[in-house]
Design a protein around this motif. Structure first.
Motif, PDB file in Angstrom:
ATOM      1  N   GLN A  20       2.569  -8.927  -0.180  1.00 37.33           N
ATOM      2  CA  GLN A  20       2.670  -7.664   0.332  1.00 37.33           C
ATOM      3  C   GLN A  20       2.284  -7.374   1.739  1.00 37.33           C
ATOM      4  O   GLN A  20       1.413  -8.302   2.096  1.00 37.33           O
ATOM      5  N   CYS A  21       2.561  -6.012   2.085  1.00 40.36           N
ATOM      6  CA  CYS A  21       2.130  -5.662   3.374  1.00 40.36           C
ATOM      7  C   CYS A  21       0.620  -4.900   2.953  1.00 40.36           C
ATOM      8  O   CYS A  21       0.102  -4.946   2.076  1.00 40.36           O
ATOM      9  N   LEU A  22       0.105  -4.823   4.347  1.00 37.15           N
ATOM     10  CA  LEU A  22      -1.077  -4.310   4.334  1.00 37.15           C
ATOM     11  C   LEU A  22      -1.597  -3.013   3.374  1.00 37.15           C
ATOM     12  O   LEU A  22      -2.599  -3.053   2.736  1.00 37.15           O
ATOM     13  N   CYS A  23      -0.650  -2.096   3.508  1.00 41.53           N
ATOM     14  CA  CYS A  23      -0.948  -0.742   2.820  1.00 41.53           C
ATOM     15  C   CYS A  23      -0.143  -0.784   1.362  1.00 41.53           C
ATOM     16  O   CYS A  23      -0.518  -0.061   0.429  1.00 41.53           O
ATOM     17  N   GLY A  24       0.636  -2.026   1.068  1.00 45.45           N
ATOM     18  CA  GLY A  24       0.867  -2.202  -0.438  1.00 45.45           C
ATOM     19  C   GLY A  24       2.269  -1.792  -0.603  1.00 45.45           C
ATOM     20  O   GLY A  24       2.749  -1.641  -1.680  1.00 45.45           O
ATOM     21  N   ALA A  25       2.724  -0.896   0.236  1.00 42.12           N
ATOM     22  CA  ALA A  25       4.028  -0.203   0.048  1.00 42.12           C
ATOM     23  C   ALA A  25       5.338  -1.206  -0.081  1.00 42.12           C
ATOM     24  O   ALA A  25       6.180  -0.790  -1.207  1.00 42.12           O
ATOM     25  N   PHE A  87       9.440  -4.773   9.702  1.00 41.87           N
ATOM     26  CA  PHE A  87       7.828  -4.317   9.569  1.00 41.87           C
ATOM     27  C   PHE A  87       7.800  -3.080   8.601  1.00 41.87           C
ATOM     28  O   PHE A  87       8.796  -2.484   8.411  1.00 41.87           O
ATOM     29  N   CYS A  88       6.689  -3.014   8.135  1.00 37.69           N
ATOM     30  CA  CYS A  88       6.283  -2.036   7.075  1.00 37.69           C
ATOM     31  C   CYS A  88       6.177  -0.426   8.244  1.00 37.69           C
ATOM     32  O   CYS A  88       5.291  -0.670   9.183  1.00 37.69           O
ATOM     33  N   LYS A  89       6.898   0.421   7.931  1.00 40.63           N
ATOM     34  CA  LYS A  89       6.801   1.656   8.662  1.00 40.63           C
ATOM     35  C   LYS A  89       5.515   2.441   8.588  1.00 40.63           C
ATOM     36  O   LYS A  89       5.057   3.139   9.460  1.00 40.63           O
ATOM     37  N   THR A  90       4.736   2.319   7.419  1.00 39.53           N
ATOM     38  CA  THR A  90       3.405   2.859   7.197  1.00 39.53           C
ATOM     39  C   THR A  90       2.358   2.243   7.993  1.00 39.53           C
ATOM     40  O   THR A  90       1.730   2.553   8.755  1.00 39.53           O
ATOM     41  N   CYS A  91       2.358   0.605   7.640  1.00 35.84           N
ATOM     42  CA  CYS A  91       1.171   0.019   8.286  1.00 35.84           C
ATOM     43  C   CYS A  91       1.360  -0.931   9.229  1.00 35.84           C
ATOM     44  O   CYS A  91       0.439  -1.488   9.883  1.00 35.84           O
ATOM     45  N   GLY A  92       2.817  -1.040   9.511  1.00 39.65           N
ATOM     46  CA  GLY A  92       3.143  -2.156  10.858  1.00 39.65           C
ATOM     47  C   GLY A  92       3.031  -3.319  10.419  1.00 39.65           C
ATOM     48  O   GLY A  92       3.238  -4.389  11.240  1.00 39.65           O
TER      49      GLY A  92
HETATM   50 ZN   LIG Z   1       2.745  -1.299   4.606  1.00 47.33          ZN
END
Ligand SMILES: [Zn+2]
Length: 166
Positions: A20-25, A87-92
């Motif tokens: 998962q990405c850093l923010c979990g989205a 990449f994740c739009k929220t956390c990059g």
């Molecule tokens: Zn994220």
């Protein structure tokens, strides 16, 4: 199709690894073992990750699933059209790295996965592009007065041989 170096195909276990990405989205699942794993020192990857290098696992696209947050993913295709990164739009957090010449493969940052992926990163790409500031496992010692900060033991001037002809 070029699927990277000739690597003995590992037996598919049906086992799943979740990243998962850093923010979990964004949550990604792969069937393990991954096809292969390597350290990428290329300049493009340095910039995309904001790091000296990134470690990837290469997977067959058919073994990778975005199980959550597909709508949170944005992509960037290089000017020459040879690579697409997402990449994740929220956390990059960098999520995928695909090369147009390897249409059936997709590469994922190893760091997304907390657990095992079934492959050790034993290969290096772009080693000659490794920046001089990359950490090369020099011995370190604690920095007095700064808990958690380590400093390289040998002064850099001593570590580098002087070239009398320079
Ligand atoms: Zn994220």
């Amino acid at each position: 199709m070029n699927a990277g170096p000739k690597i003995k195909r590992a037996k598919q276990t049906g086992e799943i690894a979740t990243g998962q990405c850093l923010c979990g989205a964004v949550v990604i699942e792969i069937e393990i073992p991954a096809f292969w794993a390597w350290h990428d020192h290329s300049r493009e990857t340095q910039i995309a990750h904001g790091a000296a290098s990134a470690t990837y696992i290469g997977c067959w696209r058919s073994k990778v699933r975005i199980v959550n947050g597909a709508e949170a993913i944005n992509t960037f295709t290089s000017a020459n059209g040879q690579s697409t990164r997402s990449f994740c739009k929220t956390c990059g957090t960098p999520l995928t790295y695909a090369r147009s010449r390897d249409a059936k493969m997709i590469n994922l940052p190893r760091a997304l996965f907390a657990g095992r992926t079934g492959r050790e990163p034993r290969y290096h790409i772009g080693l000659e592009q490794m920046p001089e500031w990359a950490y090369r496992q020099e011995p370190v010692k604690p920095l007095k007065g700064y808990p958690g900060v380590m400093v390289v033991k040998t002064p850099r001037a001593k570590a580098v041989e002087m070239n009398p002809f320079a």
